[in-house]
Design a protein around this motif. Structure first.
Motif, PDB file in Angstrom:
ATOM      1  N   UNK A   1       0.804  -1.210   0.000  1.00 47.15           N
ATOM      2  CA  UNK A   1       0.000   0.000   0.000  1.00 47.15           C
ATOM      3  C   UNK A   1       0.841   1.265   0.000  1.00 47.15           C
ATOM      4  N   UNK A   2       2.146   1.101  -0.100  1.00 48.07           N
ATOM      5  CA  UNK A   2       3.057   2.243  -0.108  1.00 48.07           C
ATOM      6  C   UNK A   2       3.017   2.900  -1.487  1.00 48.07           C
ATOM      7  N   UNK A   3       3.088   4.196  -1.544  1.00 46.73           N
ATOM      8  CA  UNK A   3       3.015   4.894  -2.822  1.00 46.73           C
ATOM      9  C   UNK A   3       4.430   5.288  -3.235  1.00 46.73           C
ATOM     10  N   UNK A   4       5.101   4.358  -3.920  1.00 45.80           N
ATOM     11  CA  UNK A   4       6.495   4.569  -4.283  1.00 45.80           C
ATOM     12  C   UNK A   4       6.655   5.716  -5.275  1.00 45.80           C
ATOM     13  N   UNK A   5       5.660   5.957  -6.099  1.00 39.33           N
ATOM     14  CA  UNK A   5       5.755   7.057  -7.057  1.00 39.33           C
ATOM     15  C   UNK A   5       5.840   8.393  -6.321  1.00 39.33           C
ATOM     16  N   UNK A   6       5.099   8.545  -5.251  1.00 36.99           N
ATOM     17  CA  UNK A   6       5.180   9.780  -4.458  1.00 36.99           C
ATOM     18  C   UNK A   6       6.569   9.905  -3.838  1.00 36.99           C
ATOM     19  N   UNK A   7       7.124   8.812  -3.357  1.00 36.33           N
ATOM     20  CA  UNK A   7       8.478   8.860  -2.789  1.00 36.33           C
ATOM     21  C   UNK A   7       9.480   9.332  -3.842  1.00 36.33           C
ATOM     22  N   UNK A   8       9.374   8.807  -5.060  1.00 38.16           N
ATOM     23  CA  UNK A   8      10.280   9.208  -6.140  1.00 38.16           C
ATOM     24  C   UNK A   8      10.072  10.665  -6.517  1.00 38.16           C
ATOM     25  N   UNK A   9       8.821  11.097  -6.556  1.00 36.50           N
ATOM     26  CA  UNK A   9       8.506  12.496  -6.887  1.00 36.50           C
ATOM     27  C   UNK A   9       9.113  13.421  -5.840  1.00 36.50           C
ATOM     28  N   UNK A  10       8.926  13.087  -4.582  1.00 31.08           N
ATOM     29  CA  UNK A  10       9.426  13.941  -3.505  1.00 31.08           C
ATOM     30  C   UNK A  10      10.945  14.020  -3.503  1.00 31.08           C
ATOM     31  N   UNK A  11      11.608  12.979  -4.046  1.00 32.02           N
ATOM     32  CA  UNK A  11      13.064  12.983  -4.143  1.00 32.02           C
ATOM     33  C   UNK A  11      13.519  13.649  -5.445  1.00 32.02           C
ATOM     34  N   UNK A  12      12.568  14.092  -6.262  1.00 36.36           N
ATOM     35  CA  UNK A  12      12.824  14.773  -7.533  1.00 36.36           C
ATOM     36  C   UNK A  12      13.643  13.925  -8.508  1.00 36.36           C
ATOM     37  N   UNK A  13      13.313  12.645  -8.585  1.00 38.26           N
ATOM     38  CA  UNK A  13      14.003  11.717  -9.473  1.00 38.26           C
ATOM     39  C   UNK A  13      13.193  11.540 -10.752  1.00 38.26           C
ATOM     40  N   UNK A  14      13.392  12.415 -11.736  1.00 40.30           N
ATOM     41  CA  UNK A  14      12.610  12.333 -12.974  1.00 40.30           C
ATOM     42  C   UNK A  14      12.769  10.984 -13.666  1.00 40.30           C
ATOM     43  N   UNK A  15      14.001  10.521 -13.830  1.00 37.07           N
ATOM     44  CA  UNK A  15      14.224   9.246 -14.526  1.00 37.07           C
ATOM     45  C   UNK A  15      13.587   8.090 -13.771  1.00 37.07           C
ATOM     46  N   UNK A  16      13.650   8.134 -12.449  1.00 31.73           N
ATOM     47  CA  UNK A  16      13.031   7.088 -11.637  1.00 31.73           C
ATOM     48  C   UNK A  16      11.514   7.159 -11.779  1.00 31.73           C
ATOM     49  N   UNK A  17      10.970   8.369 -11.764  1.00 30.22           N
ATOM     50  CA  UNK A  17       9.524   8.545 -11.952  1.00 30.22           C
ATOM     51  C   UNK A  17       9.105   7.946 -13.290  1.00 30.22           C
ATOM     52  N   UNK A  18       9.840   8.240 -14.339  1.00 30.30           N
ATOM     53  CA  UNK A  18       9.510   7.703 -15.665  1.00 30.30           C
ATOM     54  C   UNK A  18       9.604   6.171 -15.692  1.00 30.30           C
ATOM     55  N   UNK A  19      10.608   5.606 -15.018  1.00 26.00           N
ATOM     56  CA  UNK A  19      10.753   4.144 -14.967  1.00 26.00           C
ATOM     57  C   UNK A  19       9.583   3.510 -14.216  1.00 26.00           C
ATOM     58  N   UNK A  20       9.166   4.133 -13.128  1.00 24.37           N
ATOM     59  CA  UNK A  20       8.035   3.608 -12.361  1.00 24.37           C
ATOM     60  C   UNK A  20       6.738   3.698 -13.166  1.00 24.37           C
ATOM     61  N   UNK A  21       6.576   4.786 -13.902  1.00 23.35           N
ATOM     62  CA  UNK A  21       5.397   4.936 -14.758  1.00 23.35           C
ATOM     63  C   UNK A  21       5.380   3.833 -15.807  1.00 23.35           C
ATOM     64  N   UNK A  22       6.529   3.615 -16.433  1.00 19.98           N
ATOM     65  CA  UNK A  22       6.636   2.567 -17.455  1.00 19.98           C
ATOM     66  C   UNK A  22       6.348   1.183 -16.866  1.00 19.98           C
ATOM     67  N   UNK A  23       6.688   1.000 -15.595  1.00 21.59           N
ATOM     68  CA  UNK A  23       6.457  -0.288 -14.929  1.00 21.59           C
ATOM     69  C   UNK A  23       5.020  -0.439 -14.442  1.00 21.59           C
ATOM     70  N   UNK A  24       4.202   0.604 -14.632  1.00 18.42           N
ATOM     71  CA  UNK A  24       2.786   0.485 -14.289  1.00 18.42           C
ATOM     72  C   UNK A  24       2.354   1.151 -13.001  1.00 18.42           C
ATOM     73  N   UNK A  25       3.166   2.043 -12.456  1.00 19.40           N
ATOM     74  CA  UNK A  25       2.766   2.735 -11.234  1.00 19.40           C
ATOM     75  C   UNK A  25       1.490   3.537 -11.483  1.00 19.40           C
TER      76      UNK A  25
END
Length: 181
Positions: free
Chosen positions: A83-107
């Motif tokens: 139930x953890x929202x990893x996309x929010x964690x990546x956003x808050x860390x300002x990791x654009x490439x990580x955000x894009x990878x998570x989106x591609x993985x179906x976040x």
């Protein structure tokens, strides 16, 4: 595999139990009882999210496409199971490439915290323009309001936010161009 997952918990590599896990999993892999991918999945699920995000960023920077997909998928799966929202964690860390990878993985782009704030809301609030673009390009709802009724556009134009965080006029324009009201 499930029993091993449950017994690992959140372990760092410095924990003696982790060394035992490594020896047991190596023996099980040698015997053909477990696959390397299953061991990796167990370890990914046991690691703290922040560490996983940092590892994902490293493999992205190394250009390791297969490992990027594997780690992003594991993070998204961790979100589903915990139930953890990893996309929010990546956003808050300002990791654009990580955000894009998570989106591609179906976040889930619009999965909100308990107070209704979404990944896009946090990206806007914290002034991460590149992350805002990534979320909008992927189809995030630009008009989804938090429980207090606040939407990403209203957050981007609040004078207090603008002064405190250097201004978000460019983000306001991006949001409006994407149909935010």
């Amino acid at each position: 595999t499930l029993a091993v997952k449950e017994s690992v918990g959140e372990l760092g590599s410095d924990v003696p139990v982790r060394a035992l896990f490594d020896r047991v999993s190596a023996t099980l892999m040698q015997a053909g009882a477990i696959l390397r991918g299953e061991v990796d999945e167990i370890l990914f699920m046991a690691m703290p999210t922040e560490d996983l995000l940092k590892q994902l960023e490293s493999v992205i920077l190394e250009g390791d496409v297969e490992n990027t997909r594997l780690r992003a998928k594991a993070l998204v799966q961790k979100q589903v199971e915990n139930g953890e929202i990893v996309l929010i964690s990546a956003v808050r860390m300002s990791h654009e490439a990580v955000v894009r990878a998570l989106i591609e993985a179906g976040a889930d782009l619009d999965k909100a915290e308990d107070d209704g704030r979404t990944p896009l809301y946090f990206a806007v609030q914290e002034g991460h323009e590149a992350v805002v673009w990534a979320l909008i390009e992927a189809g995030a709802d630009v008009n989804k309001a938090g429980h207090n009724g606040s939407k990403p556009l209203s957050v981007s134009i609040k004078p207090v936010v603008n002064v405190a965080q250097g201004g978000h006029a460019a983000i306001s324009h991006v949001l409006r161009a994407a149909g935010a009201v």
